[in-house]
Design a protein around this motif. Sequence first.
Motif, PDB file in Angstrom:
ATOM      1  N   ALA A  31       0.784  -1.061   0.040  1.00 41.38           N
ATOM      2  CA  ALA A  31       0.088  -0.024   0.179  1.00 41.38           C
ATOM      3  C   ALA A  31       0.777   1.158   0.083  1.00 41.38           C
ATOM      4  O   ALA A  31       0.274   2.367  -0.481  1.00 41.38           O
ATOM      5  N   VAL A  32       2.097   1.225   0.509  1.00 42.78           N
ATOM      6  CA  VAL A  32       2.912   2.404   0.627  1.00 42.78           C
ATOM      7  C   VAL A  32       4.305   2.316  -0.193  1.00 42.78           C
ATOM      8  O   VAL A  32       5.196   2.841   0.103  1.00 42.78           O
ATOM      9  N   VAL A  33       4.143   1.282  -0.989  1.00 41.10           N
ATOM     10  CA  VAL A  33       5.694   0.772  -1.452  1.00 41.10           C
ATOM     11  C   VAL A  33       5.905   1.790  -2.746  1.00 41.10           C
ATOM     12  O   VAL A  33       5.169   2.224  -3.366  1.00 41.10           O
ATOM     13  N   GLY A  34       7.181   2.181  -2.727  1.00 39.46           N
ATOM     14  CA  GLY A  34       7.803   2.674  -3.998  1.00 39.46           C
ATOM     15  C   GLY A  34       9.267   2.573  -4.300  1.00 39.46           C
ATOM     16  O   GLY A  34       9.926   1.618  -3.529  1.00 39.46           O
ATOM     17  N   ASN A  70       1.308   9.644   6.797  1.00 38.95           N
ATOM     18  CA  ASN A  70       0.877  10.143   5.601  1.00 38.95           C
ATOM     19  C   ASN A  70      -0.383  10.941   5.597  1.00 38.95           C
ATOM     20  O   ASN A  70      -0.637  12.000   5.120  1.00 38.95           O
ATOM     21  N   THR A  71      -1.205  10.483   6.568  1.00 39.98           N
ATOM     22  CA  THR A  71      -2.499  11.047   6.611  1.00 39.98           C
ATOM     23  C   THR A  71      -2.283  12.317   7.585  1.00 39.98           C
ATOM     24  O   THR A  71      -2.975  13.195   7.135  1.00 39.98           O
ATOM     25  N   ASP A  72      -1.519  12.322   8.534  1.00 38.34           N
ATOM     26  CA  ASP A  72      -1.242  13.269   9.384  1.00 38.34           C
ATOM     27  C   ASP A  72      -0.480  14.560   8.685  1.00 38.34           C
ATOM     28  O   ASP A  72      -0.231  15.701   8.965  1.00 38.34           O
ATOM     29  N   HIS A  73       0.365  14.115   7.502  1.00 35.42           N
ATOM     30  CA  HIS A  73       1.469  15.137   7.052  1.00 35.42           C
ATOM     31  C   HIS A  73       1.374  14.915   5.404  1.00 35.42           C
ATOM     32  O   HIS A  73       2.132  14.404   4.882  1.00 35.42           O
ATOM     33  N   PRO A  74       0.211  15.447   4.960  1.00 34.10           N
ATOM     34  CA  PRO A  74      -0.185  15.340   3.657  1.00 34.10           C
ATOM     35  C   PRO A  74       0.965  16.188   2.757  1.00 34.10           C
ATOM     36  O   PRO A  74       0.727  15.648   1.489  1.00 34.10           O
ATOM     37  N   THR A  75       1.595  16.978   3.095  1.00 37.35           N
ATOM     38  CA  THR A  75       2.799  17.915   2.344  1.00 37.35           C
ATOM     39  C   THR A  75       4.066  17.113   2.851  1.00 37.35           C
ATOM     40  O   THR A  75       5.087  17.754   2.136  1.00 37.35           O
ATOM     41  N   SER A  76       4.196  16.029   3.584  1.00 37.74           N
ATOM     42  CA  SER A  76       5.505  15.353   3.806  1.00 37.74           C
ATOM     43  C   SER A  76       5.268  14.109   3.910  1.00 37.74           C
ATOM     44  O   SER A  76       5.249  13.403   4.941  1.00 37.74           O
ATOM     45  N   LYS A  77       5.285  13.390   2.735  1.00 37.59           N
ATOM     46  CA  LYS A  77       4.999  11.791   2.904  1.00 37.59           C
ATOM     47  C   LYS A  77       6.151  11.060   2.665  1.00 37.59           C
ATOM     48  O   LYS A  77       7.162  11.309   2.263  1.00 37.59           O
ATOM     49  N   VAL A  78       5.878   9.716   3.177  1.00 33.92           N
ATOM     50  CA  VAL A  78       7.106   8.689   3.285  1.00 33.92           C
ATOM     51  C   VAL A  78       6.585   7.493   2.378  1.00 33.92           C
ATOM     52  O   VAL A  78       5.342   7.086   2.427  1.00 33.92           O
ATOM     53  N   LYS A  79       7.326   6.916   1.231  1.00 37.20           N
ATOM     54  CA  LYS A  79       7.029   5.704   0.749  1.00 37.20           C
ATOM     55  C   LYS A  79       8.072   4.667   1.174  1.00 37.20           C
ATOM     56  O   LYS A  79       9.204   4.872   1.484  1.00 37.20           O
ATOM     57  N   LEU A  80       7.478   3.236   1.431  1.00 31.06           N
ATOM     58  CA  LEU A  80       8.107   2.386   1.972  1.00 31.06           C
ATOM     59  C   LEU A  80       8.704   1.616   0.687  1.00 31.06           C
ATOM     60  O   LEU A  80       7.823   1.281   0.096  1.00 31.06           O
ATOM     61  N   SER A  81       9.851   0.949   0.893  1.00 31.86           N
ATOM     62  CA  SER A  81      10.530   0.035  -0.345  1.00 31.86           C
ATOM     63  C   SER A  81      10.849  -0.953   0.161  1.00 31.86           C
ATOM     64  O   SER A  81      12.114  -0.846   0.890  1.00 31.86           O
TER      65      SER A  81
END
Length: 439
Positions: A31-34, A70-81
């Motif tokens: 769901a959050v992979v990049g 990511n929900t709490d920080h819509p302008t500073s998001k993290v992707k997991l790889s």
Amino acid sequence: MTASRTAAHSWISARGRRRGALAASSLLVAAVVGACGGGGSDSGGTTITLTHGYTDAEATELNTLAAQWNTDHPTSKVKLSFNGGNDNALQKTVAGFTAGNYPDIAYQYGSSAAQLAKQPKLVDLTAKVTAPGVDWNDFYPSERDATTVNGKIVGIPALVDNLSLVYNKKLFDQAGVAPPTDSWTWQDFRAAAKKLTNAGNGTYGWSYVNDGSEDTVWRYLAMLWQAGGDLLTSDNSKAAFDSPAGLAALTQLRDMTVTDKSVYLDTGNQNYLNLFNSGKIAMLWTGPWDLSSITSDVSYGVTLLPGYNGNHETISGPDIYMLFDHSAPRQQAAIDFITWLTSPKVHLQFAIATGDLPLRKSETTLPEYQTYLQKYPGDKVFVENLDNVKHVRPNIPTYAQVSTAIGQMVQSVLLGQAQPQAALDAANKQVAAALAGHS
């Protein structure tokens, strides 16, 4: 059996080891992979990438926490790889520098700190850990030491463990031996192991992994430190283990294995767990990662390692998050996220979900810590034992070579192929050559 519990203290990637290899892929983080290089600037915000080798419960909870951030920080998001497993973390990160798609944050074994400390893109955290909200001294000393290379802080603690004594209560009762206490000496330990050994039915007092790997080394190091010795000199320039302390530790191992024949020598296939579960091994020196593999019908206890002259020092192999610079906004976003992820309340949430030990002392003072203990009662001693970690293995690029020499030294003695002093002398020459070649 979870990812961190399979490889938490693997200080050299050759120890790929342990309680099964990490999975080659993980749908749990989809769901959050990049991709590794997937960070950058979105419209009106910044996105960073964190690479890791977590599977199972750790992957699920890291996914949950990243989504929460990511929900709490819509302008500073993290992707997991997912990097294919933590044993591949160093290799994948170095390859990313060559390809130009390195991550903003990478989960790494502590052994990788010295190699990656040389990377020009590494974020020096020495001044940054003094920022409000970090509370650097709240991390256990061993974790802080593991993140430090030549006086520079190169990472943030990600995971911590240690060795404690795990024992089968039923076998002690059957043998009429009083159970271990936190004041046991090496002599108490040897005597109990001998009484608990029965050659007729193939029962052993203790087990030692004797494949010559880091799994062989780090139990010896705890004994070396307890006896007042050290692996290298304080500046890491010379060997220091060929000493009375080194001889005492190696002689204790020889006496229990070769003389008493009270030790099952595991070949590195972790069969000791099957034998412990089937009542054929009474005691293990192991960490919290093994507890989930002990079957429910085995009544076990956990206490401190037996000590030498009152010293019950143990050993830990912390893992770390290392940060790499793409731009000032991404660097700040990475710092903000990792500070939040390792904050007391957030990490304790992670620990409750996974069984990993608390990273910070203050986690044990939170009300939710009682929930953690109720869920993982066997971890209580492991948490308390973090105060008995006084040393970490040296953060030097040549540690793998040093470890190989020590592993071969211990292995040769336990197999009866060398006497302790002769093995110490041979290993001393190997370590001296390795250090001289990289001075």
